[in-house]
Scaffold this motif. Structure first.
Motif, PDB file in Angstrom:
ATOM      1  N   LYS A  29     -13.397 -71.842 -35.085  1.00 15.36           N
ATOM      2  CA  LYS A  29     -14.293 -70.684 -35.084  1.00 15.36           C
ATOM      3  C   LYS A  29     -13.596 -69.445 -35.651  1.00 15.36           C
ATOM      4  O   LYS A  29     -14.227 -68.608 -36.299  1.00 15.36           O
ATOM      5  N   GLU A  30     -12.290 -69.345 -35.412  1.00 19.54           N
ATOM      6  CA  GLU A  30     -11.535 -68.234 -35.978  1.00 19.54           C
ATOM      7  C   GLU A  30     -11.501 -68.327 -37.500  1.00 19.54           C
ATOM      8  O   GLU A  30     -11.618 -67.310 -38.200  1.00 19.54           O
TER       9      GLU A  30
ATOM     10  N   ARG B 275     -14.842 -67.096 -38.672  1.00 22.40           N
ATOM     11  CA  ARG B 275     -14.949 -65.641 -38.560  1.00 22.40           C
ATOM     12  C   ARG B 275     -14.198 -64.942 -39.694  1.00 22.40           C
ATOM     13  O   ARG B 275     -14.727 -64.020 -40.341  1.00 22.40           O
TER      14      ARG B 275
END
Length: 265
Positions: A131-132, A135
């Motif tokens: 998810k990082e 992002r």
């Protein structure tokens, strides 16, 4: 836009040449190299801000960058409040306050001194690494990259694009990679970690296509320990076995060397 290579205010390289599309500048010392690069970067950023009102820059960590970043900041003349900053890589699982954290390096050496419009950090201690990556990808995609500053690893890696994981055709902009032992040893030798077991085995890195997308690239590779990778990137085949060799395909990339790192050419 004026050509930043044409400035007459900065220390002159002792030698300049081109390898394929890549411009190469060799200096008599690392200090001279840092001063000239700071002048070129200042000129380029000033021109960008005058033309488009803002700029986006990717910065690198590592010992090779310290003198250059300090020289650029001390020179002044750049409105950092109009510049958005990114960085190239970060260890997985490392806290932002860890002495070897690239976020801490950038916060202490750059952000706290210039107050940019924004400094987007890779959160290395995230609990959800994928998810990082998503992002940070969205942040990178929000605008073109005007300048990328980077170094060359002792195994010719760019950021953490090791020979074992580098891809010139990667579709991702940032990815999670396992670090080569040679790279982890380099971090110990440079004083960032006390021993090999303390160096994380995995890290986030911007990919080579992401780096290559920058309008201009300034690559620093001083010191004798960089002589072999510099020789390989300039004289070997352009291949992922020598990730830095890809810079020979970038029309607006400049490689900055001192006489020690150029000694095997």
């Amino acid at each position: 836009m004026s050509n930043p290579e044409s400035t007459s205010q900065s220390p002159a390289p002792v030698k300049t040449f081109r390898v394929d599309a890549l411009s190469v500048r060799v200096y008599d010392s690392q200090a001279t190299m840092a001063q000239d690069l700071a002048q070129l970067a200042q000129d380029y950023l000033q021109n960008l801000l005058a033309q488009q009102g803002s700029a986006t820059v990717i910065l690198a960590t590592g010992n090779s960058q310290i003198e250059f970043l300090d020289a650029l900041i001390v020179k002044g003349g750049v409105d950092w409040t109009k510049i958005t900053l990114f960085h190239l890589d970060e260890y997985l699982g490392i806290d932002r306050e860890h002495p070897a954290s690239f976020r801490r390096y950038m916060r202490d050496r750059v952000e706290n001194r210039v107050n940019p419009a924004a400094f987007h950090y890779i959160e290395g201690d995230t609990m959800e690494p994928l998810k990082e990556c998503d992002r940070y990808t969205r942040l990178l995609q929000a605008q073109p990259i005007d300048l990328c500053c980077l170094g060359v690893g002792e195994n010719a890696h760019l950021a953490f694009n090791e020979p074992s994981v580098a891809s010139f055709d990667e579709t991702r902009l940032i990815k999670l990679v396992k670090l080569d032992e040679k790279t982890r040893e380099q971090q110990v030798n440079e004083g960032h970690f006390p021993n090999l077991s303390a160096v994380p085995q995995y890290a986030f890195t911007l990919t080579i296509p992401m780096i290559f997308s920058a309008r201009k690239i300034f690559c620093l590779a001083p010191e004798e320990r960089k002589a072999a990778p510099v020789r390989d990137m300039l004289k070997g085949e352009i291949s992922t076995a020598i990730p830095a060799s890809v810079l020979r395909r970038h029309e607006q990339a400049i490689l900055f060397l001192d006489v020690d790192s150029a000694s095997l050419l």
